[in-house]
Design an enzyme around this catalytic site. Sequence first.
Site, PDB file in Angstrom:
ATOM      1  N   THR A 173       0.910  -3.321   4.622  1.00 36.95           N
ATOM      2  CA  THR A 173       0.116  -4.536   4.849  1.00 36.95           C
ATOM      3  C   THR A 173       0.753  -5.293   6.001  1.00 36.95           C
ATOM      4  O   THR A 173       1.965  -5.189   6.222  1.00 36.95           O
ATOM      5  CB  THR A 173       0.154  -5.378   3.554  1.00 36.95           C
ATOM      6  OG1 THR A 173      -0.719  -4.760   2.611  1.00 36.95           O
ATOM      7  CG2 THR A 173      -0.271  -6.828   3.760  1.00 36.95           C
ATOM      8  N   GLY A 203      -6.830  -8.029  -3.780  1.00 38.41           N
ATOM      9  CA  GLY A 203      -5.423  -8.344  -4.005  1.00 38.41           C
ATOM     10  C   GLY A 203      -5.093  -9.776  -3.642  1.00 38.41           C
ATOM     11  O   GLY A 203      -5.965 -10.657  -3.591  1.00 38.41           O
ATOM     12  N   GLY A 225       3.220  -6.800  -1.200  1.00 39.29           N
ATOM     13  CA  GLY A 225       3.722  -6.192  -2.438  1.00 39.29           C
ATOM     14  C   GLY A 225       2.564  -5.983  -3.391  1.00 39.29           C
ATOM     15  O   GLY A 225       1.400  -5.984  -2.969  1.00 39.29           O
TER      16      GLY A 225
END
Length: 312
Positions: A173, A203, A225
């Site tokens: 990411t 997310g 994460g």
Amino acid sequence: MSISEVVIAVHGGAGSLPRGSLDRSDEAAYRAGLEEALRAGAALLGRGQSALDAVEAAVRVLEDDPCFNAGRGAVFNTDGEQELDACIMDGRDLRSGAVAGVRNTKNPISLARVVMERSKHVLIAGHGADIFALRNGFPYTTRDYFFTQRRWDALIDAKNPPEAAQPVQVGETVGAVAIDARHELAAATSTGGQTDMLAGRVGDTPIVGAGTYADSRTVAVSCTGIGEVFIRGVAAYDISALIDYAHVGVEEAAARVVTEKIPALGAAGGAIALDRHGTLAAPHSSPGIINGFLLRDGSVVTRLYDDETPPR
Ligand code: ASP
């Protein structure tokens, strides 16, 4: 370990990248991508443009770079499709724009900015976000543009785990935080999410306060994460709140959230957090976090391997 005199910082995801796990050309490609992103943002800051402009420009570079899990090179969901999430936040006034589940827009971070500036909403998801992009002059991007063989193979491996552990496990990411000449802060994050995630899963990245947050009075934060835990921990805002209400320094605030609270909720990750003095913290509870920063004197540092990034 905090670093001072930072103008702009980027990350390329939390995870584990042991030294020796990349061949020389891949290592060079990652470092070049991070540096290009930093220099794109810094060039705008050098011309007196805002931190907001800088983080958008930096993230666009990383979205265009197939090394990273954002834009081109995003991971595949369990249906073999790519769904892109992004968020941008302006620390001047807490304005923010975000998109989730985008499929046909090349640079979701720029679409997030347009959501902020040309709609009365904060977060637009799915088909509506791609339609909003077209209505605002973004070209329609066919899905083959986002495809990379490496990500497809990762999906197949996730469905049929190979015997040997994968040598490189890093989320990839991307995110950016910056401070401009007026001491204003901004943050941006963009992702394809997690390999093999359910279709429609969203997310932390596009959730204000979870994966992304910026307040010029406190800090600009971009997280990476396991997103579910960053949402439950309201991680990015929590770092700001510690600085705001508890008067904790950025290094301590970011470390407490990322290396104590997030693991206690059952997952690992990292963040980049830049305060209004230009002090950067890049803590992680994963073995490492890919990141880089550009200092006031123009020098650039990129950090890929686990042994290059102290955990706090
Ligand atoms: N936080 C992202 C997500 O859960 C993924 C990552 O940072 O690797 O969508």
